[in-house]
Design an enzyme around this catalytic site. Sequence first.
Site, PDB file in Angstrom:
ATOM      1  N   TYR A 163      15.235  30.484   7.481  1.00 27.78           N
ATOM      2  CA  TYR A 163      14.074  31.165   8.071  1.00 27.78           C
ATOM      3  C   TYR A 163      14.097  31.099   9.596  1.00 27.78           C
ATOM      4  O   TYR A 163      14.328  30.032  10.174  1.00 27.78           O
ATOM      5  CB  TYR A 163      12.777  30.495   7.603  1.00 27.78           C
ATOM      6  CG  TYR A 163      12.457  30.727   6.141  1.00 27.78           C
ATOM      7  CD1 TYR A 163      12.297  32.003   5.623  1.00 27.78           C
ATOM      8  CD2 TYR A 163      12.295  29.637   5.288  1.00 27.78           C
ATOM      9  CE1 TYR A 163      11.994  32.183   4.281  1.00 27.78           C
ATOM     10  CE2 TYR A 163      11.981  29.812   3.945  1.00 27.78           C
ATOM     11  CZ  TYR A 163      11.838  31.103   3.450  1.00 27.78           C
ATOM     12  OH  TYR A 163      11.534  31.291   2.133  1.00 27.78           O
TER      13      TYR A 163
ATOM     14  N   LYS B 272       0.843  -1.207   0.000  1.00 26.56           N
ATOM     15  CA  LYS B 272       0.000   0.000   0.000  1.00 26.56           C
ATOM     16  C   LYS B 272       0.873   1.249   0.000  1.00 26.56           C
ATOM     17  O   LYS B 272       2.093   1.159   0.162  1.00 26.56           O
ATOM     18  CB  LYS B 272      -0.959  -0.035   1.194  1.00 26.56           C
ATOM     19  CG  LYS B 272      -0.306  -0.076   2.542  1.00 26.56           C
ATOM     20  CD  LYS B 272      -1.307  -0.597   3.576  1.00 26.56           C
ATOM     21  CE  LYS B 272      -0.674  -0.858   4.894  1.00 26.56           C
ATOM     22  NZ  LYS B 272      -0.927   0.111   5.923  1.00 26.56           N
TER      23      LYS B 272
HETATM   24  C1  LIG Z   1      -3.251  -4.454   8.272  1.00 28.70           C
HETATM   25  C2  LIG Z   1      -1.781  -4.363   8.017  1.00 28.70           C
HETATM   26  N1  LIG Z   1      -1.084  -5.492   7.858  1.00 28.70           N
HETATM   27  C3  LIG Z   1       0.243  -5.478   7.638  1.00 28.70           C
HETATM   28  C4  LIG Z   1       0.940  -4.294   7.560  1.00 28.70           C
HETATM   29  C5  LIG Z   1       2.425  -4.324   7.314  1.00 28.70           C
HETATM   30  O1  LIG Z   1       3.112  -3.871   8.430  1.00 28.70           O
HETATM   31  P1  LIG Z   1       4.702  -3.734   8.425  1.00 28.70           P
HETATM   32  O2  LIG Z   1       5.028  -2.663   7.462  1.00 28.70           O
HETATM   33  O3  LIG Z   1       5.029  -3.359   9.821  1.00 28.70           O
HETATM   34  O4  LIG Z   1       5.241  -5.056   8.022  1.00 28.70           O
HETATM   35  C6  LIG Z   1       0.258  -3.092   7.745  1.00 28.70           C
HETATM   36  C7  LIG Z   1       1.004  -1.829   7.695  1.00 28.70           C
HETATM   37  O5  LIG Z   1       0.624  -0.771   8.043  1.00 28.70           O
HETATM   38  C8  LIG Z   1      -1.147  -3.123   7.980  1.00 28.70           C
HETATM   39  O6  LIG Z   1      -1.852  -1.999   8.155  1.00 28.70           O
END
Ligand SMILES: Cc1ncc(COP(=O)(O)O)c(C=O)c1O
Length: 383
Positions: free
Chosen positions: A268, A40
């Site tokens: 700044y 994602k």
């Molecule tokens: C539902 C879910 N599963 C798995 C993961 C993966 O986590 P990680 O990046 O800590 O491996 C995430 C990451 O945000 C998540 O939201």
Amino acid sequence: MKSRLPLRCWAEIDLAALERNLRLIRASLPPHMRYVAVVKADAYGHGLQQVAARLMHAGADLFAVANLAEAASLREIGPGWPILLLSPLLPEEDRYLVEYDLIATVSTSDEVRRFDAVGRAAGRPVTVHLKIDTGMGRAGIWHECAEKLCAEILASPNIKLGGAYTHFAKPDEDPAFTDEQRKRFLKALACCPKLDLSQLFVHADNSAGLDTLEAAGPFNAVRIGLLQFGIVPGRDGLLAHVKTEPTFSFKTRVGIVKKLPLGTGISYGSTHTLRRDSTVAVLTAGYGDGIPRSVSNRASVLVHGIRCPILGRVTMDQTVIDITDIPTMTKVASGDECVIIGRQNGAEITISEFSHAADTIPWETLCSVTKRVPRLYKTVLGV
Ligand SMILES: Cc1ncc(COP(=O)(O)O)c(C=O)c1O
């Protein structure tokens, strides 16, 4: 033909390291564990399609994304590849489940009714994973209520249950609570006697969860994000047995070099005042590229392999660093490469160190590198 413009700030993505990381993680797991690749947020800022294509080649079993747009982009390169949506769908998005052949996460009875209707209208079932909230307090049915929701799913003719999962709230901080979450999850599943767990993806562990992964029991998949990018989550010592390599470097260049007298205020707000006659370099990147303002006066960057502190506030397009301590024979000049995150001449600034200076976490650092920053891919298939 238009030639490519010189780079001012860029990210280098090592896809060969990504592939090696997946294989290493897999090798550290019991052989029956399936690999859900979490890609994602543009594959944690690395580039969704490039990363997913490489992970497909490396043998990921399933992809997890947050939303429909990500799923649609992934579907373009992987027809038929299973894709799980981790976040809840909006009602007007439901029909795309069938169009893009996606797996939905189910947390509520309302979703069961909606997805069943979509399956009925399409003439084929919608696949779902049941999400159980065991203490994260976000998506998922509260574990004590899972039995009823599970029964509703199993009784819906147009829904196919493909998996069940939970998500840990603090796997890198509190192994006892993680253990409690596992127990709640298993207890909730045990309350659904009609479930044939051997036919489902049963998953809980993200990267940090791997440290306390239970090989026994019904768990047969892991959901890996951060670790596949070579970043170890949380505290030291965690996941010491999985030696992954970083896949992401963040670089910029020296714009100008100049000398300034003691007492000069920098950038700044003049939040830094020079305590000596200094040589500074003005870098060609700022928060418009993803160097957060929070690292002002806190982080360093590498120039010729030497750590140079950021002076004053990071601005939108330029950042000032102190290069006074670089030996004069190593002449720093306009155009020289600087490393914000990554390695140079044997020195390294890790994403964890940089994120600590920014008072954030590596996940957010990666997601904050902006669209202005071209991603350059190292694609050698040297695995
Ligand atoms: C539902 C879910 N599963 C798995 C993961 C993966 O986590 P990680 O990046 O800590 O491996 C995430 C990451 O945000 C998540 O939201």
